[in-house]
Design a protein around this motif. Structure first.
Motif, short mmCIF file in Angstrom:
data_model
loop_
_atom_site.label_atom_id
_atom_site.label_comp_id
_atom_site.label_asym_id
_atom_site.label_seq_id
_atom_site.Cartn_x
_atom_site.Cartn_y
_atom_site.Cartn_z
N VAL A 1 39.48 -1.06 4.71
CA VAL A 1 38.64 -0.27 5.60
C VAL A 1 38.30 -1.11 6.82
CG1 VAL A 1 36.43 0.92 5.89
CG2 VAL A 1 37.67 1.10 3.73
N GLY A 2 38.55 -0.56 7.99
CA GLY A 2 38.20 -1.25 9.22
C GLY A 2 36.85 -0.80 9.73
N LEU A 3 35.94 -1.75 9.98
CA LEU A 3 34.62 -1.45 10.52
C LEU A 3 34.63 -1.81 12.00
CD1 LEU A 3 31.76 -0.48 9.77
CD2 LEU A 3 31.15 -2.86 9.34
N VAL A 4 34.67 -0.81 12.87
CA VAL A 4 34.86 -1.06 14.29
C VAL A 4 33.63 -0.59 15.07
CG1 VAL A 4 37.36 -0.79 14.08
CG2 VAL A 4 35.97 1.18 14.72
N GLY A 5 33.52 -1.11 16.27
CA GLY A 5 32.42 -0.78 17.16
C GLY A 5 32.26 -1.87 18.19
N GLU A 6 31.48 -1.57 19.23
CA GLU A 6 31.28 -2.55 20.29
C GLU A 6 30.34 -3.65 19.82
OE1 GLU A 6 27.76 0.20 22.31
OE2 GLU A 6 29.74 0.07 23.22
N SER A 7 30.24 -4.70 20.60
CA SER A 7 29.32 -5.79 20.27
C SER A 7 27.89 -5.29 20.21
CB SER A 7 29.43 -6.91 21.32
OG SER A 7 30.74 -7.45 21.36
N GLY A 8 27.16 -5.71 19.17
CA GLY A 8 25.79 -5.27 18.99
C GLY A 8 25.64 -3.96 18.26
N SER A 9 26.74 -3.42 17.75
CA SER A 9 26.67 -2.13 17.07
C SER A 9 26.16 -2.24 15.64
CB SER A 9 28.05 -1.45 17.07
OG SER A 9 29.00 -2.26 16.38
N GLY A 10 26.12 -3.45 15.08
CA GLY A 10 25.62 -3.64 13.72
C GLY A 10 26.69 -4.01 12.71
N LEU B 1 42.53 -5.98 -3.70
CA LEU B 1 41.26 -6.34 -3.09
C LEU B 1 40.63 -5.15 -2.38
CD1 LEU B 1 42.30 -9.70 -1.40
CD2 LEU B 1 40.72 -9.48 -3.31
N ALA B 2 39.32 -5.09 -2.44
CA ALA B 2 38.57 -4.18 -1.57
C ALA B 2 38.31 -4.96 -0.28
CB ALA B 2 37.26 -3.76 -2.22
N LEU B 3 39.04 -4.63 0.77
CA LEU B 3 39.04 -5.43 2.00
C LEU B 3 38.33 -4.68 3.12
CD1 LEU B 3 39.92 -7.88 3.64
CD2 LEU B 3 42.18 -6.85 3.90
N LEU B 4 37.25 -5.29 3.63
CA LEU B 4 36.52 -4.74 4.77
C LEU B 4 36.75 -5.66 5.96
CD1 LEU B 4 34.45 -2.62 5.82
CD2 LEU B 4 32.65 -4.25 5.21
N VAL B 5 37.40 -5.14 6.98
CA VAL B 5 37.72 -5.91 8.17
C VAL B 5 36.79 -5.50 9.30
CG1 VAL B 5 39.50 -6.54 9.84
CG2 VAL B 5 40.13 -6.11 7.46
N VAL B 6 35.99 -6.45 9.78
CA VAL B 6 35.07 -6.21 10.88
C VAL B 6 35.78 -6.57 12.18
CG1 VAL B 6 32.87 -6.87 11.91
CG2 VAL B 6 33.09 -6.73 9.42
N THR B 7 35.85 -5.62 13.11
CA THR B 7 36.59 -5.87 14.34
C THR B 7 36.11 -4.91 15.43
OG1 THR B 7 38.80 -5.99 15.34
CG2 THR B 7 38.44 -4.29 13.68
N HIS B 8 36.37 -5.26 16.66
CA HIS B 8 36.12 -4.33 17.77
C HIS B 8 37.45 -3.85 18.36
CE1 HIS B 8 36.70 -8.27 19.74
NE2 HIS B 8 37.22 -7.56 20.72
N ASN B 9 38.56 -4.30 17.77
CA ASN B 9 39.89 -4.01 18.29
C ASN B 9 40.50 -2.86 17.49
OD1 ASN B 9 42.51 -4.04 19.28
ND2 ASN B 9 42.52 -6.27 19.51
N LEU B 10 40.31 -1.64 17.97
CA LEU B 10 40.81 -0.47 17.25
C LEU B 10 42.33 -0.44 17.14
CD1 LEU B 10 40.15 2.17 15.81
CD2 LEU B 10 40.09 3.30 18.05
N PRO B 11 43.10 -0.69 18.22
CA PRO B 11 44.56 -0.65 18.09
C PRO B 11 45.11 -1.63 17.07
CG PRO B 11 43.92 -0.63 20.40
CD PRO B 11 42.69 -0.93 19.62
N VAL B 12 44.42 -2.75 16.86
CA VAL B 12 44.89 -3.74 15.89
C VAL B 12 44.67 -3.26 14.47
CG1 VAL B 12 44.43 -6.04 14.94
CG2 VAL B 12 44.67 -5.73 17.41
#
Length: 562
Positions: free
Chosen positions: A331-340, A498-509
C-alpha cells in the motif's frame, strides 16, 4: 480530542511559580510601604520574640526582622535579575559569534569557555569576591562571570547547526551578509532558547548571591536574605531560640523563590522545545469504545482504526485515519509534505515525538495495540514484528562500523544466537538484497547510495517481520537505482508475504508496484483505492489534482513517430 483550556502539569506548576514570583516582586517594589518599620531603626528590645507588633521578632540590636525580610527581597531579586541579564547577554553574544564565525574566533572563545567551566563555581566566586571587595557591584560581577559560559556553549552548538541549514546556505549564496543572516534567521531561532535559560539563570544567581552574602561579600548597608543568614550566624542567633524567626524565614524565602523560578523556567523551556514534553501516560482522552472494544481485523498484519494523533496543545496532527494492509500487500501512502504521512508511520512503530500523543483510535500490528504497549513491549515489537526502512540510509548507518557488524547487531537484538550464527544470517540477508559477501567488511561510505539502501532493507528483514514501513525508500537515488530498489521491495514483499506500507510523495513511482494507494491531505485520509481507481477515476478533488500534477512519460502518437 484535548479539551480547550486544559493545562499540563508543568503549566499548572508554572502558574503557581508565577504567582509566587508576583508576590515576591510586589514585596520588593513596595517594600517601603509594606514593611511596618524602617529596617535600620531600633524598635524593640534585642532578641524580642514574635508578637502582634513584631511578627518575626527582632535581631540582636532590636531591628524588626519582618521589615528586614521584606527589604531583603529587593536586594536578592535585584542582584539575581541583573546578574542574570549580564550573564545572558555575554553568553548569548559569545555563543552566537563563536558558532557563526567558526575558525580561529570559535577556537579562542571556546577555550575561554572551557577554562571557566572547568573551575569550581563557588571557590571561583569567593576568590573573585575577595579581590573585588564586598558590595552589590561585586556580587553582580562575580555571579555573571561564572554563569555565562554554560549558556555560551549550548547556544554555540545550536548556531553551528543552524548555520549549515539549506535555507541559510541559500541566503548566503544570494549575497546575504552575516549581520543580515544573524538578524533574520539566527536570532529568531535563538531567542526561544535564551528566554528559559535567562529565567533559570536568575534562580542560580539568587542562590549564589545568598552564598556570597553569607560569606560577607554582600553590601553591608543593605541586607539581603543571604546577609540575614550571615548576620544570624555571626551574632549567635543559634545560641537562643531567635534562629527560628531569624534564620528560617529568609531560608524559606530563598527556597520558594528559587523553586518558583525553576518551575517557570522549565515550563518556558518545554514550550520552546516541544521534544521535552513528556508523553502523557494517561489515555483518558481516548474514547472507551476505541480503547476497549475488540474488532475483528480479519487477520491483517497492520490495521489502523480511526487513528487520531495530536501534537502539543494546538490540536494539529492526523484525524480519523483508518487503513489496513494485508499480508503480501503493498500500500502506498502518498500526499504532499506536511500531510501526516510520517505521523502515521511513526504511530505504527510507536515512535511518535514526545509532543505527540494518540487521542483516539487504535494501531494494531500483528494483533497487538501499539498504543497500549509498555516500553519493553514496544522494543520487542520494533525490528521484530514491524521494521522500518528509513529515508536516509547514510544517516541510519553508523559511519565507523562495518556493514557486517551492524547487520549482526540487528539480528542479535531479537535472537539468542552465537556470533557465527548471526554472521551466517547476515550473509544470507546480504544475498537476499543482491549484495555479495565481500561487502560484509565494507563501511557505509564505501558503498553507493543504492547499496546502502539495500543494506538498510536487509536490516529491516533481519528478524522476519510481518509489517514493513518504507519511508521514502528511493529518496536521493538516481532513476536506475530507484527502479532497482522498488523492484527489490516488490520482490521481497511477495517472497516473505510482507504487509508493506510505502510512505512517499511520488505518485508515479509508487503506482508501478502498489496494490492500493492511500491519499492524505492535511492530516486526513481523503481516498483509498486500487491503482487503477486512483489514477484513472479519482473521487476526491485533491486526488484528482495530485494525479493531474504528476509528470508521466506516455508513448508518442503513431503519426508523430512517423
Amino acid at each position: 480530542m484535548m479539551a480547550v483550556g486544559t493545562k499540563t502539569r508543568s503549566q499548572r506548576l508554572a502558574l503557581a511559580g508565577t504567582v509566587v514570583l508576583s508576590v515576591m516582586a510586589v514585596c520588593a517594589v513596595a517594600a517601603p510601604w509594606l514593611s511596618p518599620y524602617d529596617p535600620a531603626e531600633r524598635v524593640t528590645r534585642p532578641f524580642a520574640s514574635p508578637s502582634g507588633q513584631h511578627w518575626l521578632g527582632a535581631d540582636d540590636v532590636g531591628h524588626d526582622l519582618l521589615s528586614i525580610l521584606i527589604h531583603g527581597a529587593r536586594i536578592s531579586l535585584f542582584v539575581g535579575v541583573v546578574a542574570a541579564i549580564v550573564s545572558t547577554v555575554v553568553g548569548t553574544l559569545v555563543g552566537v559569534v563563536a558558532g557563526y564565525a567558526r575558525g580561529a574566533v570559535d577556537t579562542v572563545l571556546m577555550r575561554i569557555v572551557d577554562v571557566v567551566l572547568s573551575l569550581p563555581v563557588l571557590p571561583l566566586t569567593i576568590v573573585i569576591g575577595v579581590f573585588a571587595g564586598p558590595g552589590l557591584q561585586t556580587q553582580v560581577l562575580v555571579i555573571s562571570s561564572v554563569l555565562w559560559a554554560g549558556m555560551a556553549r549550548e547556544l554555540r552548538a545550536q548556531v553551528l547547526t543552524l548555520r549549515e541549514r539549506d535555507h541559510i546556505e541559500a541566503e548566503r549564496a544570494m549575497g546575504a551578509g552575516p549581520l543580515y543572516v544573524l538578524r533574520r534567521h539566527i536570532a529568531p531561532a535563538v531567542v526561544p532558547l535564551v528566554v528559559p535559560q535567562f529565567v533559570l539563570t536568575i534562580k542560580t544567581a539568587i542562590l549564589l548571591e545568598a552564598s556570597l552574602a553569607f560569606l560577607g561579600l554582600g553590601d553591608i548597608s543593605a541586607a539581603s536574605w543571604g546577609a540575614m543568614l550571615s548576620m544570624a550566624h555571626s551574632r549567635n542567633a543559634f545560641l537562643t531560640d531567635a534562629w527560628l524567626w531569624w534564620v528560617l524565614p529568609p531560608g524559606i524565602a530563598i527556597a520558594i523563590t528559587v523553586l518558583a523560578f525553576a518551575l517557570l523556567g522549565n515550563a518556558i523551556e518545554e514550550k520552546s522545545r516541544p521534544m521535552l514534553l513528556r508523553r502523557r501516560k494517561s489515555r483518558r482522552q481516548v474514547p472507551l469504545a476505541t480503547a476497549t472494544t475488540e474488532v475483528d481485523t480479519g487477520g491483517d498484519p497492520l490495521v489502523l482504526e480511526g487513528l487520531t494523533v495530536v501534537y502539543g496543545e494546538d490540536g494539529r496532527g492526523t484525524t480519523d485515519v483508518s487503513l489496513t494492509v494485508a499480508a503480501g500487500e503493498l500500500v502506498g501512502l502518498v500526499g504532499e509534505s506536511g500531510s501526516g504521512k510520517s505521523t502515521v508511520a511513526a504511530a505504527v512503530l510507536g515512535l511518535l515525538p514526545a509532543a505527540a500523543h494518540i487521542t483516539a483510535g487504535r494501531v494494531l500490528v500483528s494483533g497487538g495495540d501499539v498504543a497500549k504497549m509498555t516500553p519493553a513491549e514496544l522494543r520487542g515489537m520494533r525490528g521484530n514484528r514491524v521494521s522500518l526502512i528509513p529515508q536516509e540510509a547514510l544517516s541510519a548507518l553508523n559511519p565507523v562500523r562495518s556493514i557486517g557488524s551492524q547487520l549482526d547487531e540487528a539480528v542479535l537484538a531479537h535472537r539468542a544466537l552465537g556470533r557465527a550464527e548471526a554472521r551466517a544470517r547476515t550473509l544470507e540477508l546480504l544475498g537476499q538484497v543482491g549484495l555479495g559477501a565481500d561487502r560484509v567488511a565494507a563501511y557505509p561510505h564505501q558503498l553507493s547510495g543504492g547499496m546502502r539502501q539495500r543494506v538498510v532493507i536487509a536490516m529491516a528483514l533481519a528478524n522476519d517481520p510481518d509489517v514493513l514501513i518504507a519511508d521514502e525508500p528511493t529518496s536521493g537515488l538516481d532513476v536506475l537505482r530507484e527502479v532497482e530498489v522498488l523492484a527489490l521491495l516488490d520482490e521481497l514483499r511477495v517472497r516473505h508475504s510482507l504487509a508493506l506500507l510505502v510512505v512517499t510523495h511520488n505518485l508515479p513511482v509508487i503506482e508501478r508496484i502498489a496494490d492500493r494507494i492511500a491519499v492524505m491531505k492535511d492530516g486526513e485520509l481523503v481516498e483509498v483505492g486500487t491503482v487503477a481507481q486512483i489514477t484513472d477515476a479519482p473521487l476526491h478533488p485533491y486526488t484528482r489534482h495530485l494525479v493531474e500534477s504528476a509528470p508521466r512519460l506516455r508513448p508518442a502518437p503513431q503519426e508523430a513517430r512517423l
